[in-house]
Design a protein around this motif. Sequence first.
Motif, mmCIF file in Angstrom:
data_model
loop_
_atom_site.group_PDB
_atom_site.id
_atom_site.type_symbol
_atom_site.label_atom_id
_atom_site.label_comp_id
_atom_site.label_asym_id
_atom_site.label_seq_id
_atom_site.Cartn_x
_atom_site.Cartn_y
_atom_site.Cartn_z
ATOM 1 N N VAL A 24 0.865 -1.142 -0.082
ATOM 2 C CA VAL A 24 0.122 0.115 0.105
ATOM 3 C C VAL A 24 0.890 1.357 0.043
ATOM 4 C CG1 VAL A 24 -1.775 1.443 1.247
ATOM 5 C CG2 VAL A 24 -1.909 -1.308 1.001
ATOM 6 N N ALA A 25 1.944 1.235 0.944
ATOM 7 C CA ALA A 25 2.921 2.512 0.854
ATOM 8 C C ALA A 25 3.506 2.611 -0.467
ATOM 9 C CB ALA A 25 3.861 2.090 1.969
ATOM 10 N N ARG A 28 0.524 4.002 -2.925
ATOM 11 C CA ARG A 28 -0.226 5.111 -2.429
ATOM 12 C C ARG A 28 0.750 6.206 -1.623
ATOM 13 N NH1 ARG A 28 -5.629 2.712 -0.118
ATOM 14 N NH2 ARG A 28 -6.038 1.218 -1.453
ATOM 15 N N GLY A 29 1.891 5.755 -1.315
ATOM 16 C CA GLY A 29 2.419 6.478 -0.157
ATOM 17 C C GLY A 29 2.182 6.421 1.319
ATOM 18 N N GLY A 31 1.466 8.434 3.494
ATOM 19 C CA GLY A 31 0.253 9.243 4.133
ATOM 20 C C GLY A 31 -1.201 8.641 3.524
ATOM 21 N N GLU A 32 -1.006 8.190 2.638
ATOM 22 C CA GLU A 32 -2.376 7.526 2.137
ATOM 23 C C GLU A 32 -2.580 6.028 2.510
ATOM 24 O OE1 GLU A 32 -4.694 9.325 0.436
ATOM 25 O OE2 GLU A 32 -3.418 10.978 0.831
ATOM 26 N N MET A 33 -1.426 5.544 3.249
ATOM 27 C CA MET A 33 -1.668 4.228 3.734
ATOM 28 C C MET A 33 -2.686 3.956 5.055
ATOM 29 S SD MET A 33 1.204 1.630 5.098
ATOM 30 C CE MET A 33 1.213 2.280 6.819
ATOM 31 N N THR A 34 -3.970 3.530 4.711
ATOM 32 C CA THR A 34 -4.814 3.367 5.862
ATOM 33 C C THR A 34 -4.914 1.988 6.504
ATOM 34 O OG1 THR A 34 -6.583 2.533 4.302
ATOM 35 C CG2 THR A 34 -6.444 5.160 4.639
ATOM 36 N N ALA A 37 -7.098 -0.446 4.268
ATOM 37 C CA ALA A 37 -6.437 -0.827 3.026
ATOM 38 C C ALA A 37 -5.207 -1.980 3.428
ATOM 39 C CB ALA A 37 -5.821 0.756 2.488
ATOM 40 N N LYS A 56 -1.380 3.055 13.469
ATOM 41 C CA LYS A 56 -0.865 3.292 12.326
ATOM 42 C C LYS A 56 0.674 3.725 12.366
ATOM 43 C CE LYS A 56 -0.923 6.013 8.046
ATOM 44 N NZ LYS A 56 -1.428 6.986 7.284
ATOM 45 N N ALA A 111 8.823 5.756 -0.175
ATOM 46 C CA ALA A 111 8.096 6.207 0.857
ATOM 47 C C ALA A 111 8.774 6.579 2.253
ATOM 48 C CB ALA A 111 6.979 5.303 1.072
#
Length: 186
Positions: A24-25, A28-29, A31-34, A37, A56, A111
Amino acid sequence: MTISRRPKEPAKLRRQILDAAASVAVARGLGEMTVEAVCLGAGVTKGGFFHHFPSKAALVTALFEDLIERFEAALAEAMAADPDPAGRFSRAYVRELTTPDSVGSDKLWVASAFAMLSDPGLRDRWGDWLAARVAAEGEAGRAGPAMARLAADGLWLADLCGSGATGDERAGLVRSMIAMTRRETE
């Protein structure tokens, strides 16, 4: 009625979560890793996630630690193949950062590098790790190896920004960095 349960394999589940987080990182990076996800990618519930990582931020730290461990293992392997102990850590460092498909060129470093800019804890962890390794290998205070590592960092960043050297120029730069690891000063 008997309920069938999967055997608990916490190490395997933790690895699944870390691998999903890395995917995911990279996509998406950080910052966008939820959490959602990562759970979806790992095939775990939020409860399973939070059992292994309380937040997180804890996951990001664990992901960074895992990346350093993989980098450390790659460096150890490269150092074991180098018969010259003087500057061998820095030669391994240069090669790991400048060789395509090596741990040092892993997209997760991108990332992580950006996360280090805003996270003093990650920045300190990296600085402490690097300083300890440089000292342990007897390279502290040696200008040549330090310049080689810094030049490799610069080439890595230039590659990231699309302005890195290619072909013969790149090969020459890497040879020069390797040669620097053998000198005390310039």
